[in-house]
Motif scaffolding. Sequence first.
Motif, PDB file in Angstrom:
ATOM      1  N   ILE A 136       0.583  -1.324  -0.226  1.00 34.69           N
ATOM      2  CA  ILE A 136       0.442   0.075   0.047  1.00 34.69           C
ATOM      3  C   ILE A 136       0.365   1.135  -0.103  1.00 34.69           C
ATOM      4  CG2 ILE A 136      -2.081   1.883   1.637  1.00 34.69           C
ATOM      5  CD1 ILE A 136      -2.152  -1.484   2.612  1.00 34.69           C
ATOM      6  N   GLY A 137       1.120   1.055   1.199  1.00 34.37           N
ATOM      7  CA  GLY A 137       2.112   2.243   0.623  1.00 34.37           C
ATOM      8  C   GLY A 137       3.594   2.159  -0.303  1.00 34.37           C
ATOM      9  N   TYR A 138       4.054   1.238  -0.441  1.00 32.32           N
ATOM     10  CA  TYR A 138       5.321   2.117  -1.910  1.00 32.32           C
ATOM     11  C   TYR A 138       4.220   2.035  -3.074  1.00 32.32           C
ATOM     12  CZ  TYR A 138       9.786   0.887  -3.520  1.00 32.32           C
ATOM     13  OH  TYR A 138      10.518   1.812  -4.899  1.00 32.32           O
ATOM     14  N   LEU A 139       3.261   1.720  -3.331  1.00 30.38           N
ATOM     15  CA  LEU A 139       2.435   1.764  -4.825  1.00 30.38           C
ATOM     16  C   LEU A 139       2.001   3.244  -4.016  1.00 30.38           C
ATOM     17  CD1 LEU A 139       0.098  -1.208  -5.156  1.00 30.38           C
ATOM     18  CD2 LEU A 139       1.974  -0.261  -6.642  1.00 30.38           C
ATOM     19  N   LEU A 140       1.327   4.010  -3.248  1.00 30.13           N
ATOM     20  CA  LEU A 140       0.692   5.416  -3.213  1.00 30.13           C
ATOM     21  C   LEU A 140       1.866   6.536  -3.189  1.00 30.13           C
ATOM     22  CD1 LEU A 140      -1.311   5.290  -0.225  1.00 30.13           C
ATOM     23  CD2 LEU A 140      -1.625   5.824  -1.949  1.00 30.13           C
ATOM     24  N   ILE A 141       3.331   6.205  -2.960  1.00 29.36           N
ATOM     25  CA  ILE A 141       4.682   7.144  -3.080  1.00 29.36           C
ATOM     26  C   ILE A 141       4.823   7.133  -4.327  1.00 29.36           C
ATOM     27  CG2 ILE A 141       6.945   7.748  -2.285  1.00 29.36           C
ATOM     28  CD1 ILE A 141       5.738   6.237   1.028  1.00 29.36           C
ATOM     29  N   SER A 142       5.261   5.806  -4.628  1.00 30.53           N
ATOM     30  CA  SER A 142       6.574   5.588  -5.872  1.00 30.53           C
ATOM     31  C   SER A 142       4.920   6.339  -7.467  1.00 30.53           C
ATOM     32  CB  SER A 142       6.684   3.871  -6.047  1.00 30.53           C
ATOM     33  OG  SER A 142       5.373   3.667  -6.339  1.00 30.53           O
ATOM     34  N   LEU A 143       3.857   5.187  -7.706  1.00 30.22           N
ATOM     35  CA  LEU A 143       2.841   6.006  -8.453  1.00 30.22           C
ATOM     36  C   LEU A 143       2.896   7.595  -8.413  1.00 30.22           C
ATOM     37  CD1 LEU A 143       1.211   2.838  -8.538  1.00 30.22           C
ATOM     38  CD2 LEU A 143       3.556   3.545 -10.022  1.00 30.22           C
ATOM     39  N   ASN A 144       3.369   7.897  -6.963  1.00 30.53           N
ATOM     40  CA  ASN A 144       2.820   9.278  -7.480  1.00 30.53           C
ATOM     41  C   ASN A 144       1.204   9.545  -7.471  1.00 30.53           C
ATOM     42  OD1 ASN A 144       3.555  12.639  -7.362  1.00 30.53           O
ATOM     43  ND2 ASN A 144       3.796  12.344  -9.247  1.00 30.53           N
ATOM     44  N   GLY A 145       0.557   9.152  -6.167  1.00 27.98           N
ATOM     45  CA  GLY A 145      -0.760   9.076  -6.312  1.00 27.98           C
ATOM     46  C   GLY A 145      -1.313   8.893  -7.535  1.00 27.98           C
ATOM     47  N   GLY A 146      -1.752   7.815  -8.281  1.00 29.16           N
ATOM     48  CA  GLY A 146      -1.412   7.584  -9.316  1.00 29.16           C
ATOM     49  C   GLY A 146      -1.303   8.636 -10.330  1.00 29.16           C
ATOM     50  N   LEU A 147      -0.628   9.267 -10.818  1.00 24.45           N
ATOM     51  CA  LEU A 147      -0.825   9.960 -11.894  1.00 24.45           C
ATOM     52  C   LEU A 147       0.857  10.300 -12.422  1.00 24.45           C
ATOM     53  CD1 LEU A 147      -2.353  13.276 -10.880  1.00 24.45           C
ATOM     54  CD2 LEU A 147      -3.220  11.960 -12.362  1.00 24.45           C
ATOM     55  N   VAL A 148       1.494   9.518 -13.629  1.00 23.38           N
ATOM     56  CA  VAL A 148       2.451   8.815 -13.728  1.00 23.38           C
ATOM     57  C   VAL A 148       3.253   9.571 -15.126  1.00 23.38           C
ATOM     58  CG1 VAL A 148       3.701   7.092 -15.144  1.00 23.38           C
ATOM     59  CG2 VAL A 148       1.673   6.214 -13.221  1.00 23.38           C
TER      60      VAL A 148
END
Lengths: 135, 262
Positions: free
Chosen positions: A75-87
């Motif tokens: 959860i944490g890594y996806l939220l941080i690394s994917l910039n909140g979902g805007l790549v």
Amino acid sequence: MIFKALKAAIKGVIFYALYFVLWMFVAPVASMVLGLKEAIETFVAVYITLMIIGEFASGTIFQYFFAAAKELFIIGYLLISLNGGLVGGSFQNINFVLDIRLFLMLAVLLSLLGFAKTVLQAINYVSEKAEYAKI
Amino acid sequence: MKVAIRMISIATALSWIFLLAFTVSAVYSFVKDIRLSFGEIQMPTRLTEDNEMVISMPITIENTGPFNIGLFNITTEISDEDGFVVTRGNTCVPIIKRNTVITINHNVTVNITDLFQKGYAFIFNDTTLVLYESASMSIAEILPFRASTNTTIAWGAPLYNLSLGEPEYLAVNRTHTLIRVPVGFENHAFFDIAGNLTIRMYSSENTLVEQEQTTIEAPSHTIYNGFAEIYVKSTAISSSGRLEIYLQTSIITLNLGEINFG
């Protein structure tokens, strides 16, 4: 112990193979998005590590701690690394943004479901232990 | 409890597999199977009847992938270097089915009359216009994607380097005098200028003495050197006054300037 190590190794190899196959499809996008490759590699490395440790701790209550940590890490890594979902990225003077917030939301929900499952497994494990102790 | 946990495990695993497979294949298909070809921007060679300039760009979208593309949208915005928005054009295709190739014409309309009324800089000065292009779509009708780029296009002023010379007084006969004012400019625009040069003579009391029109024709990318001419009764020419010169075309009516005499 050898059985546990073997099981952990097999799980690790399967997961890495899955990553390897998926990477072939993601590679064209990764060449355009700066840092995506590194982010995915770090994710895979930490995930496999937590999976192997969890496997070694199987049969104990710590197995569920590591499983829960794995779900929270996702959860944490996806939220941080994917910039909140805007790549975003740029390619030959063209800026682009891919909105994967829907994917992120579903991934977080699935991780929360996994976390809930781990909590249930931990409760089940403790209650089973208590029952055996009573008998 | 164990059955419930097992069910959750199976459901979670299947959902993960579906989610990853769908997302990865959609993005992969988008990168590999979708081709966008932007044709040459077709700058107009003349204006429409409504004095509009229509910039057209053909766009070919080739979708050979397994997913449809939803809400394909192309937006063009033309602005000057100071951020003044000249025009904005939008073309939308609700859905592009899989295994189809479509070509759309993306048109951007600029009303030249409105443009000149908003800013005289476009009439007299060559400038650079900023062209902002944005394309957005929904990959597999679910994942929104947007790409944008900035480019510049040159704008040629229709009355570049406009100059009004000193009036010349030529006696035509005993009663009349021809007054000629040299008018010169470079038409850098893509359209021709055709209309009338109107010259008005006012006395020092601000009364109109005489007015006359001269036809003017300045094709695109040419230098114009001509005269605004007026025949006046020699007795009517006051000791002081002013000459006003107007340009009247189908696009715009413009006061080119005033020349005081006497």
